[in-house]
Scaffold this motif. Structure first.
Motif, PDB file in Angstrom:
ATOM      1  N   GLU A  10       8.820  10.969  11.632  1.00  0.00           N
ATOM      2  CA  GLU A  10       9.722   9.889  11.625  1.00  0.00           C
ATOM      3  C   GLU A  10       9.322   8.602  11.719  1.00  0.00           C
ATOM      4  O   GLU A  10       9.923   7.496  11.003  1.00  0.00           O
ATOM      5  CB  GLU A  10      10.889  10.168  12.790  1.00  0.00           C
ATOM      6  CG  GLU A  10      11.900  11.439  12.601  1.00  0.00           C
ATOM      7  CD  GLU A  10      12.659  11.544  13.665  1.00  0.00           C
ATOM      8  OE1 GLU A  10      13.596  12.359  13.737  1.00  0.00           O
ATOM      9  OE2 GLU A  10      11.915  11.303  15.051  1.00  0.00           O
ATOM     10  N   ALA A  11       8.363   8.439  12.640  1.00  0.00           N
ATOM     11  CA  ALA A  11       7.827   6.729  12.744  1.00  0.00           C
ATOM     12  C   ALA A  11       7.043   6.544  11.485  1.00  0.00           C
ATOM     13  O   ALA A  11       7.247   5.383  11.076  1.00  0.00           O
ATOM     14  CB  ALA A  11       6.796   7.077  13.979  1.00  0.00           C
ATOM     15  N   SER A  12       6.407   7.358  10.806  1.00  0.00           N
ATOM     16  CA  SER A  12       5.852   7.151   9.453  1.00  0.00           C
ATOM     17  C   SER A  12       6.861   6.604   8.390  1.00  0.00           C
ATOM     18  O   SER A  12       6.529   5.676   7.733  1.00  0.00           O
ATOM     19  CB  SER A  12       5.199   8.457   8.941  1.00  0.00           C
ATOM     20  OG  SER A  12       4.537   8.120   7.841  1.00  0.00           O
ATOM     21  N   LEU A  13       7.969   7.457   8.519  1.00  0.00           N
ATOM     22  CA  LEU A  13       9.083   6.871   7.449  1.00  0.00           C
ATOM     23  C   LEU A  13       9.600   5.537   7.852  1.00  0.00           C
ATOM     24  O   LEU A  13       9.801   4.659   7.094  1.00  0.00           O
ATOM     25  CB  LEU A  13      10.280   7.948   7.468  1.00  0.00           C
ATOM     26  CG  LEU A  13      10.065   9.381   6.992  1.00  0.00           C
ATOM     27  CD1 LEU A  13      11.361  10.309   7.233  1.00  0.00           C
ATOM     28  CD2 LEU A  13       9.879   9.234   5.402  1.00  0.00           C
ATOM     29  N   ILE A  14       9.785   5.382   9.352  1.00  0.00           N
ATOM     30  CA  ILE A  14      10.188   3.831   9.615  1.00  0.00           C
ATOM     31  C   ILE A  14       9.140   2.915   9.151  1.00  0.00           C
ATOM     32  O   ILE A  14       9.434   1.797   8.588  1.00  0.00           O
ATOM     33  CB  ILE A  14      10.412   3.908  11.026  1.00  0.00           C
ATOM     34  CG1 ILE A  14      11.296   4.676  11.450  1.00  0.00           C
ATOM     35  CG2 ILE A  14      10.619   2.647  11.345  1.00  0.00           C
ATOM     36  CD1 ILE A  14      11.714   5.292  12.929  1.00  0.00           C
ATOM     37  N   ALA A  15       7.867   3.120   9.450  1.00  0.00           N
ATOM     38  CA  ALA A  15       6.885   2.061   8.939  1.00  0.00           C
ATOM     39  C   ALA A  15       6.685   1.802   7.474  1.00  0.00           C
ATOM     40  O   ALA A  15       6.826   0.787   7.053  1.00  0.00           O
ATOM     41  CB  ALA A  15       5.499   2.480   9.564  1.00  0.00           C
ATOM     42  N   LYS A  16       6.887   3.033   6.701  1.00  0.00           N
ATOM     43  CA  LYS A  16       6.719   2.790   5.192  1.00  0.00           C
ATOM     44  C   LYS A  16       8.163   2.228   4.846  1.00  0.00           C
ATOM     45  O   LYS A  16       7.902   1.338   3.768  1.00  0.00           O
ATOM     46  CB  LYS A  16       7.141   4.096   4.654  1.00  0.00           C
ATOM     47  CG  LYS A  16       6.745   4.368   3.209  1.00  0.00           C
ATOM     48  CD  LYS A  16       6.755   5.876   2.667  1.00  0.00           C
ATOM     49  CE  LYS A  16       6.404   5.910   1.198  1.00  0.00           C
ATOM     50  NZ  LYS A  16       6.604   7.243   0.737  1.00  0.00           N
ATOM     51  N   ALA A  17       9.255   2.353   5.542  1.00  0.00           N
ATOM     52  CA  ALA A  17      10.687   1.591   4.775  1.00  0.00           C
ATOM     53  C   ALA A  17      10.502   0.298   5.017  1.00  0.00           C
ATOM     54  O   ALA A  17      11.000  -0.831   4.333  1.00  0.00           O
ATOM     55  CB  ALA A  17      11.616   2.199   5.459  1.00  0.00           C
ATOM     56  N   ARG A  18       9.868  -0.125   6.319  1.00  0.00           N
ATOM     57  CA  ARG A  18       9.876  -1.660   6.766  1.00  0.00           C
ATOM     58  C   ARG A  18       8.939  -2.595   6.150  1.00  0.00           C
ATOM     59  O   ARG A  18       9.114  -3.530   5.813  1.00  0.00           O
ATOM     60  CB  ARG A  18       9.486  -1.632   8.155  1.00  0.00           C
ATOM     61  CG  ARG A  18      10.586  -1.430   9.165  1.00  0.00           C
ATOM     62  CD  ARG A  18      10.171  -1.069  10.451  1.00  0.00           C
ATOM     63  NE  ARG A  18       9.332  -2.049  11.168  1.00  0.00           N
ATOM     64  CZ  ARG A  18       9.644  -3.346  11.516  1.00  0.00           C
ATOM     65  NH1 ARG A  18      10.960  -3.624  11.707  1.00  0.00           N
ATOM     66  NH2 ARG A  18       8.845  -4.246  11.919  1.00  0.00           N
TER      67      ARG A  18
END
Length: 377
Positions: free
Chosen positions: A334-342
């Protein structure tokens, strides 16, 4: 007070009865201060006119009345300040103009987006927050009117009873259908409670229709704002209101005095990538008044807005904002998805990416959760 008795106070037999209750009558007979909230719009003018006639009949002293206007600055129609002054003069009451010390309505929108970017950069918010007001966040009403007028009256008339006369009507919107004739307002009276300050709000026009209001203007020769007379808007608010209809936005954009404001707000749309209304870009209302360069910037902003929405939709929905955010620690995936989206959103706005990978995002969430736990102790 009976309707028959109230009708005897009115200058024209076709006028609708102003609403009044025992609480307001008692305040008038005790010589309370009456502050007529004037916006330049039809409802506040007609309300003030009818209320003044009723107060005269009750023997209320004329030197205990004042008109008050909260100036929204650049967001106002250019003609509004002169119109409000003319209305106060026509009503025969002195005028007090107040404004938000931290800046006008346009500044509030600009400040909100700047703050939103800073919070997004710091990963204090999950989604980027746009600049604009909304139906649930009406800065014009709350911060630039109520939060300015209320404290001013409480300080100015410390130890007195102050009645704010406000032009609200129940048929304006579903949210106003339960508006009372009057209510005790304790939000600001506490500023002078030690001196016995008491504040009320009175809504004399609460039962009237728009036709009633326009009829009062016509029969008594009350001034009407150019927004109604020349540009045929259905209501008066900011020159461009986030709650306005397409018709009213186009009417405002047709007024030469609003051209500079129109272009400035469109420039904020272009810079922020947030449309003025959820389903409408202000730039699309009257694009003929915009330069080729600004139109190009808007086209780019629309594409970036689509990208932003898609990127944010891909973020874990279980971690979206709720009161007391964040709700929990994200998993590594989930943290990886957040970093990628931001990352692209930050880049669009020239913001540094302090949390570029999953480990950094998790570390930031750990800090936020620690602060949340400390606050809950």
């Amino acid at each position: 007070m009976s309707p028959a008795l109230a009708r005897g106070f009115l200058a024209a037999p076709d006028d609708p009865l102003p609403a009044i209750d025992d609480r307001v009558i008692a305040a008038a007979r005790r010589g309370a201060w009456f502050a007529f909230n004037l916006s330049g719009g039809k409802d506040s003018t007609a309300s003030a006119h009818a209320a003044i006639a009723l107060l005269d009949a009750l023997g209320h002293p004329r030197d205990r009345r004042i008109a008050i206007h909260a100036d929204l600055g650049r967001a106002e129609w250019r003609s509004t300040p002169a119109m409000v002054a003319a209305i106060a003069d026509r009503l025969g009451i002195p005028m007090l103009v107040v404004s938000r010390s931290a800046g006008d309505m346009v500044s509030r929108w600009e400040q909100r987006f700047l703050s939103g970017k800073h919070r997004y950069e710091a990963l204090e918010t999950y989604n980027l927050i746009g600049p604009w007001s909304s139906a649930s966040l009406r800065f014009c009403t709350s911060e630039l009117k109520v939060q300015v007028i209320g404290p001013e009256l409480a300080r100015r008339y410390r130890g007195e009873t102050v009645v704010s006369v406000i032009g609200l009507r129940r048929d304006e919107s579903p949210s106003r259908r339960s508006t009372p004739v009057s209510r005790v307002d304790e939000r600001f009276a506490k500023l002078g409670n030690a001196a016995g300050t008491r504040m009320l709000s009175w809504h004399p026009a609460v039962d009237w229709s728009a036709d009633d209001v326009f009829g009062i203007h016509e029969r008594h020769g009350l001034p009407l704002h150019e927004a109604y007379v020349q540009y045929r808007t259905t209501r008066l608010s900011c020159a461009f209101c986030v709650l306005a209809s397409a018709h009213d936005l186009a009417a405002s954009a047709a007024a030469p005095g609003n051209f500079d404001l129109y272009r400035h707000l469109v420039a904020i749309e272009a810079d922020s990538t947030f449309s003025f209304q959820p389903q409408r870009w202000l730039a699309d209302v009257s694009p003929q008044w915009l330069s080729a360069g600004l139109l190009h910037e808007v086209t780019r902003a629309k594409l970036r807005a689509q990208d932003r929405r898609a990127l944010e939709a891909a973020m874990p929905p279980q971690l979206r904002y709720v009161k007391g955010w964040p709700p929990r620690m994200p998993s590594l995936a989930e943290a990886s998805l957040i970093a990628k989206a931001r990352a692209p959103i930050l880049a669009h706005h020239g913001l540094p990416d302090h949390f570029p990978d999953a480990a950094a995002v998790q570390a930031r969430f750990a800090d936020l959760l620690a602060v949340k736990a400390e606050r809950s102790r």
